[in-house]
Motif scaffolding. Structure first.
Motif, short mmCIF file in Angstrom:
data_model
loop_
_atom_site.label_atom_id
_atom_site.label_comp_id
_atom_site.label_asym_id
_atom_site.label_seq_id
_atom_site.Cartn_x
_atom_site.Cartn_y
_atom_site.Cartn_z
N PHE A 104 51.93 -0.84 38.83
CA PHE A 104 51.24 -1.16 37.57
C PHE A 104 50.51 -2.50 37.67
O PHE A 104 49.36 -2.63 37.25
CB PHE A 104 52.24 -1.19 36.41
CG PHE A 104 51.67 -1.81 35.17
CD1 PHE A 104 50.84 -1.10 34.33
CD2 PHE A 104 51.95 -3.15 34.86
CE1 PHE A 104 50.29 -1.68 33.19
CE2 PHE A 104 51.41 -3.74 33.73
CZ PHE A 104 50.58 -3.00 32.90
N GLU A 105 51.18 -3.52 38.22
CA GLU A 105 50.58 -4.86 38.31
C GLU A 105 49.34 -4.83 39.21
O GLU A 105 48.34 -5.49 38.93
CB GLU A 105 51.60 -5.86 38.85
CG GLU A 105 52.78 -6.14 37.93
CD GLU A 105 52.41 -6.99 36.72
OE1 GLU A 105 51.22 -7.18 36.45
OE2 GLU A 105 53.34 -7.47 36.04
N LYS A 106 49.41 -4.04 40.27
CA LYS A 106 48.24 -3.93 41.16
C LYS A 106 47.06 -3.31 40.42
O LYS A 106 45.91 -3.76 40.54
CB LYS A 106 48.59 -3.10 42.39
CG LYS A 106 49.54 -3.78 43.36
CD LYS A 106 49.88 -2.84 44.51
CE LYS A 106 50.88 -3.47 45.48
NZ LYS A 106 51.25 -2.53 46.58
N ARG A 107 47.32 -2.25 39.65
CA ARG A 107 46.25 -1.60 38.90
C ARG A 107 45.65 -2.55 37.86
O ARG A 107 44.44 -2.56 37.64
CB ARG A 107 46.78 -0.34 38.21
CG ARG A 107 47.15 0.78 39.17
CD ARG A 107 47.32 2.10 38.43
NE ARG A 107 48.38 2.03 37.42
CZ ARG A 107 49.65 2.31 37.66
NH1 ARG A 107 50.04 2.67 38.89
NH2 ARG A 107 50.55 2.25 36.69
N ALA A 108 46.50 -3.35 37.22
CA ALA A 108 46.02 -4.28 36.21
C ALA A 108 45.08 -5.32 36.82
O ALA A 108 44.03 -5.66 36.26
CB ALA A 108 47.21 -4.97 35.53
N ASN A 109 45.44 -5.85 37.99
CA ASN A 109 44.57 -6.82 38.66
C ASN A 109 43.26 -6.18 39.11
O ASN A 109 42.20 -6.82 39.08
CB ASN A 109 45.31 -7.45 39.85
CG ASN A 109 46.23 -8.57 39.43
OD1 ASN A 109 46.06 -9.16 38.37
ND2 ASN A 109 47.22 -8.86 40.26
N THR A 110 43.34 -4.93 39.54
CA THR A 110 42.12 -4.22 39.94
C THR A 110 41.14 -4.11 38.77
O THR A 110 39.93 -4.29 38.94
CB THR A 110 42.46 -2.81 40.47
OG1 THR A 110 43.29 -2.94 41.62
CG2 THR A 110 41.19 -2.04 40.84
N LYS A 111 41.67 -3.87 37.57
CA LYS A 111 40.82 -3.79 36.38
C LYS A 111 40.12 -5.12 36.12
O LYS A 111 38.93 -5.16 35.77
CB LYS A 111 41.65 -3.40 35.16
CG LYS A 111 42.11 -1.96 35.15
CD LYS A 111 42.93 -1.66 33.90
CE LYS A 111 43.44 -0.23 33.92
NZ LYS A 111 44.29 0.07 32.72
#
Length: 564
Positions: free
Chosen positions: A353-360
């Protein structure tokens, strides 16, 4: 991502405000060897007798001081209020003198004063005689003497309030101990009679006396209060103690072994979240960046309000999705069983989840076009929590002696921000920082990021890798953090300390069978476990963490009161 700032000082009446300003110093006493041993019930009897004998001098000086304050009062109502306090102090002193006989103390015999007691009683006597530090000359005129009751009561208030503060934590522990603490009955009996009620009434009287003072006179009361508080703290810290104690912790540390200290950055060390601060840098400077962009292209420049709305949308979405993620990966109800390996598996989901949030954030382009000078300037002005810089500075001074290695493990998007923050408090040379890097083209960010520390798994991997630097030698580790992302490191450390009040962290702790013990309570328990050789074991990987109210409490626990 939402910006969070530290609590601002509330608007308080004088006595309450003076105490508010002194609470960080009061933590020193609570985590002192004397008080931890007293609360644990294994304080040596001779030390306890000495403590009681010195209190006799305090109580006698209070009765005398109230007499002087009553003499100087300029109206009947004030005189009557002071007389009531004097009568109560006289009664409490008589009860106390009767009680101490049970501990082999004869109050009729001359009881030597220790140096700290002499300092305070001499200070209080000087106040009653009109010799007050901060005044020009002595107080001699009849009108000036009408101000003395406020100064006198202000000099007594710290003793009463500090004791009330300490007893608030002490009495519940004594209730749990039952008969295991030989001092329980005495301390419980006198906590209410001599500590709690008089403290509140004395503060009420002080506020009344301060109501008619000028700003300059009120400042004198404040200085008197602060001086008295320092002397009262010195009194507790100077109690003779000839026995091993668990505090300060690093006094027990073998300096041949490695000491690893780790801390998170955002809202652990700082009062502001770095992602919110970076967003604010972009928003505040958007007119400048937009002007530069419009000179080079025909694209309509973005406005401040557009950018603020974009950040708010990202932040709100992150918070909502993060809470859903936490609820989804945890057991529905805590069953009391702690399983660290199971927690690792669950945190794999959180890491994704944290990786996806940073990608956004990266794909949004909102971090593009920020000047490095604006970032470093913001870092230098970043607000740390009270006591945090002092702790790192003290640890830096003890680094070689303690064989200490200090690390910051941070999710911050920009390591330059973290570095400039620690540079501003003169700690950068003594701290190794692991974080992420914004990518620059010349001096301006491209919006890209080198992602090195963005998940709980990244943090705990770095934590374990750093511990291998001891090359097989013995080591001791402490981790301080405030969020769910710190939890694995907190549990892997020999001592994991939680600061702040993150609701998500506490939710995970509750559902996963983790014990979160107030630090003072934990120290008292450890003091009871202390071996004759002065050693004690900590519950690494067993699901026990400690909660600290502030950095001065951590400082007093690890390093002691020196330098605070």
């Amino acid at each position: 991502m939402e910006m969070v700032r530290g609590a601002e000082e509330p608007r308080l009446l004088p006595a309450n405000r003076f105490w508010f300003e002194s609470q960080k110093e009061a933590i020193l006493v609570k985590c002192s060897p004397f008080f931890v041993c007293l609360a644990s019930g294994n304080l040596q009897m001779e030390t306890f007798r000495h403590y009681l004998s010195q209190d006799i001098h305090y109580l006698r000086s209070f009765v005398s001081a109230y007499e002087k304050a009553e003499e100087y009062a300029d109206d009947d109502d004030t005189r009557a209020a002071i007389a009531k306090m004097r009568t109560a102090a006289t009664h409490d002193m008589k009860s106390f003198l009767f009680s101490v006989g049970e501990w082999g103390i004869d109050p009729n015999e001359e009881i030597p004063c220790n140096p700290a007691t002499v300092k305070y009683t001499a200070f209080l006597t000087a106040i009653t005689c009109g010799r007050i530090e901060g005044c020009v000359g002595n107080i001699d005129t009849p009108f000036e003497k009408t101000r003395l009751p406020a100064y006198i009561v202000g000099a007594m208030a710290p003793y009463m309030r500090l004791n009330a503060f300490l007893w608030d934590d002490l009495v519940p522990l004594l209730m749990l101990c039952g008969d295991n603490n030989p001092y329980s009955l005495h301390l419980k009996n006198f906590s209410a009679a001599i500590v709690q009620d008089p403290a509140a009434k004395n503060e009420e009287l002080l506020n009344k006396l301060c109501a008619s003072l000028t700003g300059e006179e009120l400042d004198i009361v404040r200085k008197v209060y602060q001086k008295a508080m320092k002397l009262e703290i010195e009194f507790f810290l100077s109690q003779p103690l000839n026995q091993p104690s668990v505090v300060p912790l690093l006094r027990l540390h073998n300096t041949k072994d490695y000491f690893f200290f780790f801390a998170d950055f955002d809202l652990t060390c700082t009062a502001v979240d770095s992602s919110a601060l970076l967003a604010e840098i972009v928003i505040v400077n958007v007119p400048k960046y937009a002007k530069l962009s419009s000179e080079e292209t025909s694209i309509q420049p973005i406005t401040t309000s557009m950018l603020r709305d974009a950040w708010l949308a990202i932040s709100s979405q992150y918070v909502e999705e993060f809470e859903r993620c936490i609820d989804g990966l945890l057991p529905a109800k805590g069953d009391g069983a702690f399983d660290l390996e199971d927690l690792y598996k669950r945190f794999e989901q959180l890491s994704e989840f944290e990786k996806r949030a940073n990608t956004k954030v990266i794909n949004s382009g909102l971090l593009r076009g920020v000047e490095v000078d604006d970032i470093t300037s913001a870092g230098k002005n970043m607000k740390f929590f009270d006591g945090c810089p002092a702790f790192f500075q003290k640890l830096a001074g003890e680094k070689e002696r303690l064989n200490a290695h200090v690390y910051i493990l941070s999710y911050c998007w920009c390591i330059d921000l973290v570095k400039s923050a620690f540079s501003s408090v003169r700690c950068l040379d003594h701290v190794t920082i692991h974080s992420n890097y914004l990518i620059y083209e010349n001096t301006m960010t491209t919006g890209g990021m080198v992602r090195r520390m963005e998940t709980p798994m990244d943090k705990v991997k770095a934590f374990k890798t750093i511990l291998t630097l001891s090359e097989g030698a013995k080591h001791f580790s402490v981790y301080v953090g405030d969020t769910v992302g710190d939890l694995l490191c907190l549990l892997e450390a020999d001592v994991g300390i939680v600061v702040g009040s993150s609701p998500n962290l506490r939710k995970v702790v509750q559902r996963c069978g983790i014990s979160l013990v107030p630090l003072f309570q934990g120290l008292v328990s450890k003091q009871r476990e202390l071996n004759e050789n002065g050693s004690v074991s900590w519950n690494r990987r067993l699901g026990v963490l400690y909660s600290a109210s502030c950095w001065p409490e951590i400082h007093a626990f690890l390093l002691g009161h020196d330098g605070l």
